[in-house]
Design an enzyme around this catalytic site. Structure first.
Site, PDB file in Angstrom:
ATOM      1  N   HIS A  82       3.415  25.420 -18.405  1.00 40.62           N
ATOM      2  CA  HIS A  82       2.879  26.275 -17.347  1.00 40.62           C
ATOM      3  C   HIS A  82       3.553  27.639 -17.447  1.00 40.62           C
ATOM      4  O   HIS A  82       4.700  27.740 -17.872  1.00 40.62           O
ATOM      5  CB  HIS A  82       3.179  25.651 -15.976  1.00 40.62           C
ATOM      6  CG  HIS A  82       2.271  26.140 -14.888  1.00 40.62           C
ATOM      7  ND1 HIS A  82       1.048  25.576 -14.635  1.00 40.62           N
ATOM      8  CD2 HIS A  82       2.408  27.148 -14.001  1.00 40.62           C
ATOM      9  CE1 HIS A  82       0.468  26.212 -13.621  1.00 40.62           C
ATOM     10  NE2 HIS A  82       1.281  27.171 -13.216  1.00 40.62           N
ATOM     11  N   ASP A 161      -1.104  22.992  -2.302  1.00 40.64           N
ATOM     12  CA  ASP A 161      -0.741  24.143  -3.139  1.00 40.64           C
ATOM     13  C   ASP A 161      -1.957  25.016  -3.365  1.00 40.64           C
ATOM     14  O   ASP A 161      -1.868  26.246  -3.319  1.00 40.64           O
ATOM     15  CB  ASP A 161      -0.160  23.700  -4.486  1.00 40.64           C
ATOM     16  CG  ASP A 161      -0.079  24.874  -5.453  1.00 40.64           C
ATOM     17  OD1 ASP A 161       0.655  25.827  -5.120  1.00 40.64           O
ATOM     18  OD2 ASP A 161      -0.763  24.877  -6.492  1.00 40.64           O
ATOM     19  N   ARG A 168      -1.556  32.995  -0.238  1.00 42.68           N
ATOM     20  CA  ARG A 168      -0.462  33.921  -0.595  1.00 42.68           C
ATOM     21  C   ARG A 168      -0.984  35.177  -1.259  1.00 42.68           C
ATOM     22  O   ARG A 168      -0.497  36.279  -1.040  1.00 42.68           O
ATOM     23  CB  ARG A 168       0.509  33.225  -1.563  1.00 42.68           C
ATOM     24  CG  ARG A 168       1.486  32.301  -0.899  1.00 42.68           C
ATOM     25  CD  ARG A 168       2.132  31.387  -1.917  1.00 42.68           C
ATOM     26  NE  ARG A 168       2.808  32.087  -2.977  1.00 42.68           N
ATOM     27  CZ  ARG A 168       2.970  31.600  -4.219  1.00 42.68           C
ATOM     28  NH1 ARG A 168       2.512  30.410  -4.535  1.00 42.68           N
ATOM     29  NH2 ARG A 168       3.605  32.293  -5.121  1.00 42.68           N
ATOM     30  N   SER A 183       5.162  25.774  -5.824  1.00 38.71           N
ATOM     31  CA  SER A 183       3.756  25.779  -6.244  1.00 38.71           C
ATOM     32  C   SER A 183       3.631  25.148  -7.634  1.00 38.71           C
ATOM     33  O   SER A 183       2.828  24.236  -7.855  1.00 38.71           O
ATOM     34  CB  SER A 183       3.245  27.224  -6.260  1.00 38.71           C
ATOM     35  OG  SER A 183       2.070  27.351  -7.018  1.00 38.71           O
ATOM     36  N   LYS A 187       2.400  20.929  -8.497  1.00 43.06           N
ATOM     37  CA  LYS A 187       1.231  20.640  -9.352  1.00 43.06           C
ATOM     38  C   LYS A 187       1.645  19.757 -10.523  1.00 43.06           C
ATOM     39  O   LYS A 187       0.928  18.864 -10.926  1.00 43.06           O
ATOM     40  CB  LYS A 187       0.696  21.945  -9.957  1.00 43.06           C
ATOM     41  CG  LYS A 187      -0.152  22.757  -9.015  1.00 43.06           C
ATOM     42  CD  LYS A 187      -0.907  23.827  -9.775  1.00 43.06           C
ATOM     43  CE  LYS A 187      -0.069  25.034 -10.098  1.00 43.06           C
ATOM     44  NZ  LYS A 187      -0.084  26.060  -9.089  1.00 43.06           N
TER      45      LYS A 187
HETATM   46  N1  URA Z   1       1.795  30.079 -10.976  1.00 40.82           N
HETATM   47  C1  URA Z   1       1.638  29.090 -10.051  1.00 40.82           C
HETATM   48  O1  URA Z   1       1.110  28.020 -10.353  1.00 40.82           O
HETATM   49  N2  URA Z   1       2.090  29.321  -8.816  1.00 40.82           N
HETATM   50  C2  URA Z   1       2.662  30.478  -8.450  1.00 40.82           C
HETATM   51  O2  URA Z   1       3.048  30.606  -7.321  1.00 40.82           O
HETATM   52  C3  URA Z   1       2.821  31.492  -9.408  1.00 40.82           C
HETATM   53  C4  URA Z   1       2.372  31.271 -10.682  1.00 40.82           C
END
Ligand code: URA
Length: 436
Positions: A82, A161, A168, A183, A187
């Site tokens: 990620h 999320d 946000r 966040s 996930k």
């Molecule tokens: N990527 C994400 O999944 N969440 C964030 O808050 C910022 C970048």
């Protein structure tokens, strides 16, 4: 317990306990807590921060707000990747087919554009027919059958999320360590991986503007990973300049396809190889980082990585003729060269400014409900450190709205800073640090 007391507590810089955090997450997921109450609490968290315990409780609570995937059938090491977000960041699109071509299962859920940064799911959707919203059974089946699937967060995984992430973006509360860490990690917990490589971007185009904050974010996510049983490696990468040359959805798909065929910009290559070599290590497929990089390069050279990408696109109903012939991808009505008008060396191409310019001409969302224009964006012709002559092209603006043309051209000229030096600058390495 009620939501007003919780908002009040955080507003007054007091620590929230596990039950209060769960009350907020459950209530917001079900729609019992309103958007404006959630916005107030998120803003209070943004301003006052969270203790490590609060951040962990927020992460766990969000990860349990929906379904949790079980990927254990793919072996004892299930690796995911990620990014914390960037401009021109097409790393996943290039990297994950390479990893899958090495026999490592890839089950990837990607995000949408956030603030001035792009989202992998939006980029993949610029391939005609490509479905990012397949259901959980088909997602798992795809990984079983062809070794890779890249989708968006459509299933009921960490729905809290998904809501908070979108909120946000609309209330200027993106750049917060506890909010970003929870966040991402919520996930990842919900999506079933137990090994994780995080590309933590640093610089003006990233949410972490300096190395100190990026180190803190990395430490927070590694700690959450430990508690949740996810072995996490953070690769800190530079995001002061857009990654590669293309910024914009279809434009980045083109650059990614070319990269998979071996024509890969140096900065993109560094990030892809570094993140990938750690994914291979975490998958238990090789501890030697340099050897892992060579194996990745070999699968680009022998066409296996590109073939895997084609297989994935086809499997997700995408029309592969658009990949086999990338000139078929949707084009903007106007593709306009912007000239340097000055001799010198390119000293700065501010990634955040380029990201904002790309959003303004339609490549990203300014409001939650905006529809992205897949064809538009910017293709740079030079990178920081390059020599440039006044008659040279700085970059191209791909644009559909005539009324924005003059402003966009001027902005690109203003963003690309040219100094009067005459020697090319040494290009820095994009990898800043590795934490685990
Ligand atoms: N990527 C994400 O999944 N969440 C964030 O808050 C910022 C970048």
């Amino acid at each position: 317990m009620n939501i007003l007391e919780i908002i009040e507590k955080k507003r007054d810089k007091k620590e929230l306990n596990k039950k209060e955090i769960e009350f907020f997450i459950n209530g917001y997921t079900k729609g019992e807590v309103t958007d404006y109450q959630a916005a107030a609490l998120i803003m209070a968290i943004y301003i006052n921060g969270m203790t490590p315990e609060e951040t962990t409780n927020l992460t766990i609570s969000m990860s349990q707000s929906g379904d949790v995937l079980d990927l254990s059938k793919f072996g004892k090491n299930v690796v995911d990747k990620h990014s914390t977000g960037g401009v021109g960041d097409k790393v996943s699109i290039v990297l994950l087919p390479i990893i899958a071509s090495l026999g490592i299962p890839v089950a990837k859920m990607s995000g949408r554009g956030l603030g001035h940064t792009g989202g992998t799911a939006d980029k993949l959707e610029s391939i005609p027919g490509y479905k990012t919203d397949i259901n959980m059974d088909n997602f798992i089946k795809s990984v079983e059958n062809i070794g890779i699937s890249m989708i968006t967060q459509t299933m009921n995984l960490a729905p809290a999320d998904k809501k908070i992430y979108a909120l946000r973006d609309t209330i200027s509360c993106v750049e917060s360590i506890p909010l970003i860490a929870s966040s991402i990690m919520s996930k990842k917990i919900a999506s079933g991986a137990n090994k994780l490589v995080l590309d933590v971007t640093v610089g003006n185009g990233a949410f972490m503007k300096d190395i100190e904050h990026a180190n803190e974010l990395s430490k927070t996510m590694i700690e959450i990973g430990k508690l949740a049983g996810i072995e996490t490696v953070c690769v800190l990468t530079d995001m002061n300049e857009p990654l590669g040359y293309a910024i914009g959805n279809a434009l980045e798909i083109k650059e990614a396809v070319q990269a998979l065929k071996g024509d890969i910009p140096k900065d993109l290559k560094e990030v892809v190889l570094e993140c990938g070599s750690y994914m291979i290590k975490l998958a238990g497929m090789g501890n030697n980082i340099e050897e892992n990089k060579n194996r990745m390069l070999e699968n680009i050279r022998n066409g296996k990585a590109y073939k895997k990408f084609l297989e994935m696109v086809q499997n997700q109903s995408g029309d592969i003729t658009y990949i086999e012939n990338i000139d078929k991808l949707e084009k903007a009505k106007m593709i306009l060269p912007v000239y340097a008008n000055k001799d010198g060396i390119i000293e700065e191409i501010n990634a955040e400014e380029i990201g904002k310019l790309a959003c303004k001409i339609g490549a990203g969302r300014v409001r939650k409900e905006d529809i992205i224009d897949k064809a538009v964006g910017i293709v740079l012709n030079k990178k920081v450190g390059d020599i440039i002559k006044r008659e040279d092209i700085l970059g191209y603006i791909h644009i559909n709205k005539k009324e924005l043309v003059e402003d966009a051209k001027q902005q690109l000229i203003d963003i690309v800073k040219i100094s009067e030096k005459t020697l090319p600058l040494d290009r820095k390495c994009n990898i800043i640090a590795i934490h685990y």
